[in-house]
Enzyme design. Structure first.
Site, PDB file in Angstrom:
ATOM      1  CB  ILE A 118      -0.956   0.032   1.207  1.00 27.40           C
ATOM      2  CG1 ILE A 118      -0.179  -0.080   2.517  1.00 27.40           C
ATOM      3  CG2 ILE A 118      -1.997  -1.064   1.090  1.00 27.40           C
ATOM      4  CD1 ILE A 118      -1.049   0.123   3.749  1.00 27.40           C
ATOM      5  N   GLY A 119       2.167   1.130   0.052  1.00 25.80           N
ATOM      6  CA  GLY A 119       3.036   2.301   0.050  1.00 25.80           C
ATOM      7  C   GLY A 119       4.448   1.923  -0.347  1.00 25.80           C
ATOM      8  N   GLY A 121       8.450   3.865  -0.920  1.00 25.26           N
ATOM      9  CA  GLY A 121       9.263   5.070  -0.854  1.00 25.26           C
ATOM     10  C   GLY A 121      10.698   4.790  -1.220  1.00 25.26           C
ATOM     11  CG  PHE A 123      14.764   5.681   2.836  1.00 23.63           C
ATOM     12  CD1 PHE A 123      15.957   5.830   2.158  1.00 23.63           C
ATOM     13  CD2 PHE A 123      14.153   6.814   3.341  1.00 23.63           C
ATOM     14  CE1 PHE A 123      16.544   7.066   1.991  1.00 23.63           C
ATOM     15  CE2 PHE A 123      14.734   8.057   3.182  1.00 23.63           C
ATOM     16  CZ  PHE A 123      15.938   8.191   2.501  1.00 23.63           C
ATOM     17  N   GLY A 124      12.036   2.055   1.525  1.00 21.48           N
ATOM     18  CA  GLY A 124      11.358   0.806   1.844  1.00 21.48           C
ATOM     19  C   GLY A 124       9.946   0.786   1.324  1.00 21.48           C
ATOM     20  CD  GLU A 125       7.806  -3.922   0.259  1.00 19.01           C
ATOM     21  OE1 GLU A 125       8.102  -3.716  -0.940  1.00 19.01           O
ATOM     22  OE2 GLU A 125       7.441  -5.022   0.710  1.00 19.01           O
ATOM     23  CB  VAL A 126       3.749   0.655   3.909  1.00 17.78           C
ATOM     24  CG1 VAL A 126       2.717   0.308   4.980  1.00 17.78           C
ATOM     25  CG2 VAL A 126       4.713   1.703   4.430  1.00 17.78           C
ATOM     26  CE  LYS A 141       8.365   3.861   7.246  1.00 15.59           C
ATOM     27  NZ  LYS A 141       8.207   5.199   7.878  1.00 15.59           N
ATOM     28  CG  ASP A 235       7.830  14.606   5.760  1.00 14.50           C
ATOM     29  OD1 ASP A 235       7.723  15.515   4.912  1.00 14.50           O
ATOM     30  OD2 ASP A 235       7.945  13.408   5.460  1.00 14.50           O
TER      31      ASP A 235
END
Length: 507
Positions: A118-119, A121, A123-126, A141, A235
């Protein structure tokens, strides 16, 4: 007596020699070596591990005693027979043993079934995941350690984990546990199926002032909750405002948060145009042609997704004191709130430009570029609030606390203590606990999750890479509970059967 004097004389001579050998400036013997920095670092990690281990044991022991005392008090008040009391005590002891056994279990990626992404970026994923033991659904995450180390993100990762473990608020996403293996860091958090504010804005384009008032209000409460725990988020943007199944907003993604005691922060933490932000000048670059509100909105939405998941990101919500590498504090979050509010009501951020560096120049020269399009039809109160958030630090609302913002006329009529009990301004469509329709679809690749190391805990703990992430592991009580664990047993007389019933009350 003489032999004894000679013996003590020799002892004193050797003691003197020993003292002389360790005087300042003395060199170690040939067989002695100064421990390396890596060895010292490993020793410090081992020391920290042992101290935390026994500190937790003492805390758990104290909590067990308190639960036992509470049980005995309630049993005495219930006036039960001795046999009934003994049965309840045995029941309680069994639950304590079950709880302790599950607490000792080391959480790892093998405890979860990975589902939809679902996400994603830099540096990684969700992903959505399901805990195999309980069947509960969470969001996992995953961050790659090598990326964190190479990009200097170690302290940011630690701050995110620390804040989530420390702050207990219904305004921010809940952390259930964190752990690591040789390659990755993992955060297991609550899954919020309503999507994020960015998705909502792309669907609706703009919000009414009543809708925006509701979500800006909940964002104020979220920012206030982390400021109260001495953290700055740094952020705040629509991407990090998530909606639960009922449409209420929770703040997420604390990868750039820092403790407030790091006063006068000046680190170059924001990537703009592929480089660190640095000190930006106000000149340079051609001025983009003037667009209508609708043209600007279409252009912004066309590029929004690409910016959201790139390593560059979007600087549209960053305060000028951050971009200029000046000292800054919690006030930078209130600037970001003003930019988010502007986007909710107008459809795009106040300083949007085709190029990130051009956006940064506009932010620095905000007096020239902060304008409200007439076709947006904003109320006088809305314009005033935005203008008092997007302004110099010394004049910015929130510098003396969130109450300054709450008292603004635009929020007139808001019952702040009941905001999360009200019906939300927008109710997302959610069909079941695994529904992901409110998130973007991502192309699946080979899972990055690796099996946890099979080596012993000390070997894993002291590996050179893991030293940087010592103390990352965390377990919230709730993830190890079933409906009968970690409770305070209260005993009541059943009015129907006149026999005791047990109710488990959770903290």
């Amino acid at each position: 007596m003489e032999p004894m004097r000679r013996c003590f004389s020799k002892f004193r001579s050797k003691k003197k020699e020993s003292r002389d050998s360790v005087k300042e400036g003395s060199k170690p013997s040939r067989n002695e070596k100064e421990p390396s920095n890596v060895t010292k670092q490993k020793a410090e990690v081992a020391k920290q591990y042992i101290e935390n281990h026994y500190k937790k044991q003492m805390k758990d022991l104290q909590e067990r005693k308190e639960r036992r005392n509470m049980l005995e008090k309630k049993l005495a008040d219930a006036k039960l027979s001795e046999e009934e009391q003994q049965n309840l005590v045995k029941y309680f002891e069994k639950k304590e043993r079950d709880y302790m056994r599950r607490q000792r279990h080391k959480m790892g990626p093998d405890d979860f079934e990975l589902l939809t992404m679902i996400g994603k970026g830099a540096f990684g994923e969700v992903r959505i995941c399901r805990e195999k033991a309980s069947g509960h659904v969470y969001a996992m995450k995953t961050l790659k350690k090598s990326e964190m180390l190479s990009r200097g993100q170690v302290e940011h990762v630690k701050s995110e984990r620390n804040l989530l473990a420390e702050v207990d608020s219904n305004c921010i996403v809940k952390l259930y546990c964190s752990f690591q293996d040789e390659e990755y860091l993992y955060l297991i958090m609550e899954y919020l199926p309503g999507g994020d504010m960015m998705t909502l804005l792309m669907r609706k384009e703009i919000l009414t002032e009543d809708e925006a008032r509701f979500y800006v209000g909940e964002t104020v409460l979220a920012i206030e909750s982390i400021h109260r725990h001495n953290y700055i988020h740094r952020d705040i943007k629509p991407d990090n405002l998530l909606l639960d199944k009922n449409g209420h907003m929770k703040l997420s993604d604390f990868g750039l948060c820092r403790p407030l005691d790091c006063s006068n922060l000046t680190e170059e933490d924001f990537c703009v145009g592929g480089n660190r932000s640095g000190a930006l000048q106000s000149s340079g670059g051609p001025v983009a042609p003037k667009r209508t509100q609708q043209e600007q909105l279409q252009h912004w939405q066309k590029n929004r997704r690409m910016l959201a998941y790139s390593a560059v990101g979007t600087p549209d919500y960053i305060a000028p004191e951050v971009l200029l590498k000046k000292g800054y504090g919690k006030e930078c979050d209130w600037w970001s709130l003003g930019a988010v509010m502007y986007e909710m009501l107008v459809g795009y951020p106040p300083f949007y430009s085709d190029e990130p560096l051009s956006t940064c120049r506009k932010i620095i020269n905000w007096r020239t570029h902060l304008k409200f399009p007439e076709e947006a039809n904003l109320s006088t109160e809305a314009k005033d609030l935005i203008s008092r958030l997007i302004c110099n630090v010394d004049r910015r609302l929130g510098i003396n606390g969130a109450d300054e913002i709450k008292a603004h006329p635009w929020f007139k009529g808001i019952e702040w203590d009941k905001l999360y009990q009200m019906e939300a301004a927008f109710i997302p469509e959610v069909n079941d606990e695994l529904d992901t329709q409110n998130f973007e679809d991502f192309e699946e690749v080979d899972s990055q999750t690796q099996s946890p190391s099979k080596s012993g805990p000390w070997r894993k703990l002291l590996s050179s890479k893991d030293v940087n992430f010592a103390g990352y592991t965390y377990k919230n009580y709730e993830i190890v509970n079933d409906d009968q664990l970690n409770g305070i047993v209260s005993v009541k007389k059943s009015t129907a059967t006149k026999r005791p019933s047990i109710k488990t009350i959770f903290g």
